[in-house]
Scaffold this active site. Structure first.
Site, PDB file in Angstrom:
ATOM      1  N   HIS A  34       2.685  -7.401  -7.391  1.00 57.17           N
ATOM      2  CA  HIS A  34       2.908  -7.741  -5.970  1.00 57.17           C
ATOM      3  C   HIS A  34       4.099  -8.692  -5.840  1.00 57.17           C
ATOM      4  CE1 HIS A  34      -1.589  -6.919  -5.714  1.00 57.17           C
ATOM      5  NE2 HIS A  34      -1.115  -6.148  -4.771  1.00 57.17           N
ATOM      6  N   GLN A  94     -10.060   2.227   4.404  1.00 55.88           N
ATOM      7  CA  GLN A  94      -9.544   3.048   3.305  1.00 55.88           C
ATOM      8  C   GLN A  94     -10.490   3.065   2.111  1.00 55.88           C
ATOM      9  OE1 GLN A  94      -5.968   0.349   2.928  1.00 55.88           O
ATOM     10  NE2 GLN A  94      -6.117   0.929   0.790  1.00 55.88           N
ATOM     11  N   ASP A 110       0.951   3.447  -6.890  1.00 54.85           N
ATOM     12  CA  ASP A 110       0.240   4.276  -5.914  1.00 54.85           C
ATOM     13  C   ASP A 110       1.201   5.364  -5.437  1.00 54.85           C
ATOM     14  OD1 ASP A 110      -2.386   2.846  -5.591  1.00 54.85           O
ATOM     15  OD2 ASP A 110      -0.996   1.209  -5.238  1.00 54.85           O
TER      16      ASP A 110
END
Ligand code: PAF
Length: 294
Positions: free
Chosen positions: A35, A59, A160
């Site tokens: 991150h 989600q 992702d």
């Protein structure tokens, strides 16, 4: 660094944004160096960096995954301050979903105006069928965050892979003027892709987990063999599954070799860009990873 928990506070913190580029890093917290690399990228490419921390219920198709998702706002704030982020937006669910969230169905859904985007088959494989409703929730929350933060650039991790493709797609489809930047996967020294879920791994599973990336690298070597690979993409996907599952600590949910743009299965090596994506259970913890094959 300003910490804002309401849209009003965020607007106040951004009131002098005129003519300045706002870079945005949406996260669900439990931050790691991956991150922080997105935050660094935002700092290098924009004038004001906003990071959001919101564990988005819509989600999560698995209630246990949602309740166990690691949360550490204080630790996250310290990391973001040290990294040089300007604003952290930590909204309550009512700021993102003013109509509330309906938790009665198999996946939490926002009440009121849901956003429907045709994903053009990008969710047909990989995470799509295994996590029903997941990408609808991602589109919902990221588009709402875009509306609130109004960034010019937004940063997402390539770990992702499918999420990144879907976010690029819906951004275009819904007409946002936001540049979506994909940033390389950050890895531990032993190759395990950094993920907030790694914190939940039992020690034995954590020791086994680097086999995932090792197997991806071996697959990439085979896929790149000259003059052409000795096996088909589905055969290579099978070999990868067997390699990962050779550890008693790991169980592959899927290993799929797909066209990197359409995200449909690659049947031959002739396609222009090809990626191998996997999801693997290490006990109850589900890990995903991918590697570009060609
Ligand atoms: O990748 C994530 O952490 C989440 O899916 C995102 C993009 C922050 C949306 O909740």
């Amino acid at each position: 660094m300003k910490i804002c928990s309401t849209i009003g506070e965020l607007n106040e913190a951004l009131k002098d944004r005129k003519d300045r580029v706002v870079g945005f890093v949406p996260t669900m917290g439990a931050l790691h160096r991956g991150h922080i690399s997105l935050v660094n990228e935002s700092i290098s490419n924009s004038d004001i960096t906003v990071v959001s921390i919101f564990v988005n219920p819509t989600q999560f198709n698995n209630p246990e995954d949602l309740s166990k998702y690691p949360r550490d706002i204080e630790g996250d704030s310290r990391l973001l301050e040290a990294a040089g982020a300007d604003i952290v937006f930590v909204p309550g669910a009512n700021e993102i979903y003013p109509g509330g969230i309906d938790f009665s169905g198999p996946i939490p859904r926002s009440v009121g105006s849901a956003r429907h985007v045709d994903l053009n088959g990008l969710d047909r494989y990989g995470e799509g069928p295994r996590r029903p409703g997941h990408f609808e929730g991602v589109v919902e929350v990221v588009s709402r965050l875009f509306d609130i933060v109004k960034p010019q650039i937004a940063f997402f991790g390539e770990k992702d892979f499918q999420q990144l493709a879907i976010i690029k797609h819906f951004t275009k489809e819904l007409g946002y003027k936001i540049e979506i930047k994909g940033c390389p996967t950050f890895r531990e020294d032993d190759g395990l892709a950094m993920s907030s879920r790694n914190l939940l791994l039992e020690p034995q599973k954590r020791r086994a987990a680097p086999l995932i990336y090792k197997s991806l690298i071996e697959a990439a070597q085979i896929a790149r063999s000259a003059p052409h690979p000795p096996i088909t993409p589905p055969e290579l996907a099978d070999i990868t599954t067997k390699k990962i599952d050779s550890s008693p600590e790991l169980k592959t949910e899927y290993a799929e070799i797909i066209n990197s743009l359409t995200l449909q299965p690659a049947e031959s090596w002739d396609e222009e860009a090809i990626t191998l994506c996997v999801a693997v259970y290490a006990g109850k913890v589900r890990l995903i990873d991918n590697i570009k094959l060609r």
